[in-house]
Design a protein around this motif. Structure first.
Motif, mmCIF file in Angstrom:
data_model
loop_
_atom_site.group_PDB
_atom_site.id
_atom_site.type_symbol
_atom_site.label_atom_id
_atom_site.label_comp_id
_atom_site.label_asym_id
_atom_site.label_seq_id
_atom_site.Cartn_x
_atom_site.Cartn_y
_atom_site.Cartn_z
ATOM 1 N N GLN A 1 0.802 -1.285 -0.002
ATOM 2 C CA GLN A 1 0.082 -0.041 -0.004
ATOM 3 C C GLN A 1 1.008 1.377 -0.070
ATOM 4 O O GLN A 1 0.702 2.352 -0.467
ATOM 5 N N ILE A 2 1.893 1.150 0.865
ATOM 6 C CA ILE A 2 3.017 2.174 0.901
ATOM 7 C C ILE A 2 3.329 2.642 -0.485
ATOM 8 O O ILE A 2 3.456 3.603 -1.243
ATOM 9 N N GLU A 3 3.883 1.606 -1.392
ATOM 10 C CA GLU A 3 4.366 1.647 -2.710
ATOM 11 C C GLU A 3 3.294 2.303 -3.894
ATOM 12 O O GLU A 3 3.443 3.024 -4.425
ATOM 13 N N ARG A 4 2.129 1.785 -3.555
ATOM 14 C CA ARG A 4 0.854 2.157 -4.275
ATOM 15 C C ARG A 4 0.708 3.699 -4.026
ATOM 16 O O ARG A 4 0.535 4.446 -4.942
ATOM 17 N N ALA A 5 0.693 4.171 -2.907
ATOM 18 C CA ALA A 5 0.388 5.435 -2.713
ATOM 19 C C ALA A 5 1.653 6.334 -2.905
ATOM 20 O O ALA A 5 1.637 7.409 -3.807
ATOM 21 N N TYR A 6 2.745 5.932 -2.910
ATOM 22 C CA TYR A 6 4.014 6.608 -3.311
ATOM 23 C C TYR A 6 3.828 7.013 -4.828
ATOM 24 O O TYR A 6 4.213 7.917 -5.311
ATOM 25 N N ASP A 7 3.542 5.625 -5.537
ATOM 26 C CA ASP A 7 3.281 5.731 -6.914
ATOM 27 C C ASP A 7 2.361 6.641 -7.437
ATOM 28 O O ASP A 7 2.271 7.424 -8.640
ATOM 29 N N ALA A 8 1.481 7.130 -6.716
ATOM 30 C CA ALA A 8 0.282 7.953 -6.772
ATOM 31 C C ALA A 8 0.526 9.351 -6.637
ATOM 32 O O ALA A 8 -0.342 10.349 -7.261
ATOM 33 N N LEU A 9 1.717 9.986 -6.028
ATOM 34 C CA LEU A 9 2.028 11.137 -5.720
ATOM 35 C C LEU A 9 2.412 11.833 -6.922
ATOM 36 O O LEU A 9 3.233 11.352 -7.608
ATOM 37 N N ALA A 10 2.270 13.168 -7.024
ATOM 38 C CA ALA A 10 2.459 13.890 -8.288
ATOM 39 C C ALA A 10 3.818 14.442 -8.511
ATOM 40 O O ALA A 10 4.190 14.893 -9.692
ATOM 41 N N ASP A 11 4.710 14.535 -7.410
ATOM 42 C CA ASP A 11 5.930 15.157 -7.425
ATOM 43 C C ASP A 11 6.837 14.615 -6.632
ATOM 44 O O ASP A 11 6.595 13.808 -5.709
ATOM 45 N N SER A 12 8.182 14.603 -6.921
ATOM 46 C CA SER A 12 9.205 14.045 -6.233
ATOM 47 C C SER A 12 9.409 14.582 -4.671
ATOM 48 O O SER A 12 9.625 13.858 -3.886
ATOM 49 N N ALA A 13 8.896 15.911 -4.327
ATOM 50 C CA ALA A 13 8.797 16.349 -2.995
ATOM 51 C C ALA A 13 7.850 15.682 -2.094
ATOM 52 O O ALA A 13 7.979 15.279 -1.168
ATOM 53 N N SER A 14 6.721 15.172 -2.860
ATOM 54 C CA SER A 14 5.729 14.659 -2.245
ATOM 55 C C SER A 14 6.273 13.331 -1.553
ATOM 56 O O SER A 14 6.046 12.470 -0.652
ATOM 57 N N GLN A 15 6.910 12.529 -2.724
ATOM 58 C CA GLN A 15 7.629 11.408 -2.399
ATOM 59 C C GLN A 15 8.596 11.340 -1.311
ATOM 60 O O GLN A 15 8.803 10.191 -0.501
ATOM 61 N N GLU A 16 9.451 12.220 -1.427
ATOM 62 C CA GLU A 16 10.336 12.566 -0.468
ATOM 63 C C GLU A 16 9.596 12.888 1.258
ATOM 64 O O GLU A 16 10.048 12.332 2.253
ATOM 65 N N VAL A 17 8.524 13.389 1.254
ATOM 66 C CA VAL A 17 7.633 13.721 2.385
ATOM 67 C C VAL A 17 7.343 12.074 2.949
ATOM 68 O O VAL A 17 7.457 11.718 3.954
ATOM 69 N N LEU A 18 6.948 11.268 2.142
ATOM 70 C CA LEU A 18 6.246 9.994 2.359
ATOM 71 C C LEU A 18 7.337 9.276 3.032
ATOM 72 O O LEU A 18 7.366 8.418 4.147
ATOM 73 N N LEU A 19 8.629 9.102 2.363
ATOM 74 C CA LEU A 19 9.723 8.326 2.522
ATOM 75 C C LEU A 19 10.496 8.917 4.099
ATOM 76 O O LEU A 19 10.742 8.319 4.808
ATOM 77 N N GLY A 20 10.454 10.431 4.247
ATOM 78 C CA GLY A 20 10.901 10.967 5.299
ATOM 79 C C GLY A 20 10.227 10.566 6.537
ATOM 80 O O GLY A 20 10.642 10.641 7.379
ATOM 81 N N VAL A 21 8.790 10.726 6.532
ATOM 82 C CA VAL A 21 8.078 10.131 7.546
ATOM 83 C C VAL A 21 8.130 9.021 7.924
ATOM 84 O O VAL A 21 8.295 8.717 9.172
ATOM 85 N N ALA A 22 8.128 8.052 7.022
ATOM 86 C CA ALA A 22 8.375 6.594 7.609
ATOM 87 C C ALA A 22 9.773 6.580 8.350
ATOM 88 O O ALA A 22 10.077 5.921 9.224
ATOM 89 N N GLU A 23 10.743 7.260 7.654
ATOM 90 C CA GLU A 23 12.134 7.109 8.344
ATOM 91 C C GLU A 23 12.050 7.635 9.664
ATOM 92 O O GLU A 23 12.833 7.183 10.611
ATOM 93 N N PHE A 24 11.355 8.849 9.959
ATOM 94 C CA PHE A 24 11.187 9.309 11.281
ATOM 95 C C PHE A 24 10.522 8.361 12.060
ATOM 96 O O PHE A 24 10.938 8.204 13.206
ATOM 97 N N GLN A 25 9.386 7.767 11.527
ATOM 98 C CA GLN A 25 8.640 6.879 12.502
ATOM 99 C C GLN A 25 9.682 5.383 12.875
ATOM 100 O O GLN A 25 9.466 5.129 14.021
ATOM 101 N N LEU A 26 10.528 5.344 12.162
ATOM 102 C CA LEU A 26 11.292 4.012 12.392
ATOM 103 C C LEU A 26 12.577 4.641 13.499
ATOM 104 O O LEU A 26 12.832 3.944 14.303
ATOM 105 N N THR A 27 13.019 5.673 13.316
ATOM 106 C CA THR A 27 14.317 6.121 13.903
ATOM 107 C C THR A 27 14.006 7.120 15.086
ATOM 108 O O THR A 27 14.862 7.165 15.992
#
Length: 310
Positions: A75-101
């Motif tokens: 589902q994360i990959e599906r949402a990532y692919d639906a995002l319209a720009d690289s800034a949005s994709q960076e936000v998704l990955l950045g929040v996931a990284e924050f949640q882990l670390t």
């Protein structure tokens, strides 16, 4: 506020006293804030000693640990692919990284001002605005500032009685014809639910307080409305969803408007851990023609992540 007092038998110390007494320390942040001066102080402490911010959802039981993210990978990959720009994709990955670390630099790297993000919506003076979770009218004030006080109509829904009264009092100058309000929560259909009224942002439906002691005097039955029912045939051009964990149900209650009018959307994505991927997917299912943008605004932890749909 409590330095020099006791908490569960332990003295509350100043930070300097903690360093002097214990030397090496690890700081775990135990509260949330978006106040610039408080965030600056937290950042300053983080430069002195290791500082981590545990990440928990506002409501719901899930925690974004490694197991949760692994189970949700598709589902994360599906949402990532639906995002319209690289800034949005960076936000998704950045929040996931924050949640882990728990590292604040993950949030600092992806945060941008809210007003800057609102520019994505290109709000104009002819908007018909539906504010779901209008609180005390603060986002109506924000909307009026962006549009120079010009608009077509405003529809506002707020379930908490005290917040609703504040909203009406703050915006008393708006005419009843142009400013239509209802003291109700946003939901998938018209119904009645039990609600805990706290007179602030922490009011919530009973299911979200599972396992927590509740003062019976705060429990009330409140009206829940779908946006489709509230606005009927009115053409809506902009909807904001900030409904304390009911965003998915509120989107379901807006499906007619979303399919018919394709209004601009601003959807809060931080109340439930799964919101960051489940809600973008839901929006694309309701209307595949949307372009989706994800933005994180300055807040510790990641409690001001929003989806902008145009």
């Amino acid at each position: 506020f409590v330095r020099g007092q006791q908490f569960r038998g332990y003295p509350v110390l100043r930070f300097a006293q903690v360093l002097e007494r214990y030397g090496k320390v690890l700081v775990l942040l135990a509260f949330a804030t978006d106040l610039p001066e408080v965030m600056a102080r937290i950042e300053a402490i983080g430069r002195q000693v290791p500082l981590l911010c545990p990440s928990f959802s506002v409501v719901g039981e899930e925690c974004a640990d490694r197991s949760f993210l692994a189970r949700s990978q598709g589902q994360i990959e599906r949402a990532y692919d639906a995002l319209a720009d690289s800034a949005s994709q960076e936000v998704l990955l950045g929040v996931a990284e924050f949640q882990l670390t728990g590292r604040l630099e993950c949030l600092r790297r992806i945060s941008s001002p809210r007003r800057q993000s609102l520019e994505l919506l290109r709000l104009c003076r002819e908007e018909t605005y539906a504010d779901l979770g209008a609180y005390n009218g603060d986002t109506i004030t924000e909307f009026l500032e962006v549009t120079g006080g010009q608009f077509n109509k405003i529809f506002a829904m707020e379930p908490d009685g005290k917040n609703y009264s504040k909203m009406k009092r703050i915006h008393y100058k708006l005419s009843p014809y142009d400013f239509r309000t209802v003291n109700a929560g946003a939901w998938s259909c018209d119904t009645v639910c039990e609600f805990i009224s706290k007179g602030g942002r922490n009011s919530s439906l009973i299911p979200y307080e599972k396992g927590k002691p509740v003062n019976p005097s705060r429990i009330k039955e409140i009206e829940m409305r779908s946006l489709d029912s509230f606005v009927k045939d009115e053409r809506i051009t902009y909807i904001k969803y900030d409904v304390e964990g009911s965003e998915s149900e509120a989107l379901d209650g807006s499906k007619t408007v979303i399919k018919r009018d394709k209004p601009k959307l601003l959807v809060s994505l931080y109340h439930r851990t799964e919101d960051m991927f489940a809600l973008p997917i839901k929006v694309t299912e309701l209307n595949p023609s949307y372009k989706l943008y994800l933005r994180q605004h300055p807040y510790i932890p990641a409690w001001d992540m929003n989806l902008y749909c145009i």
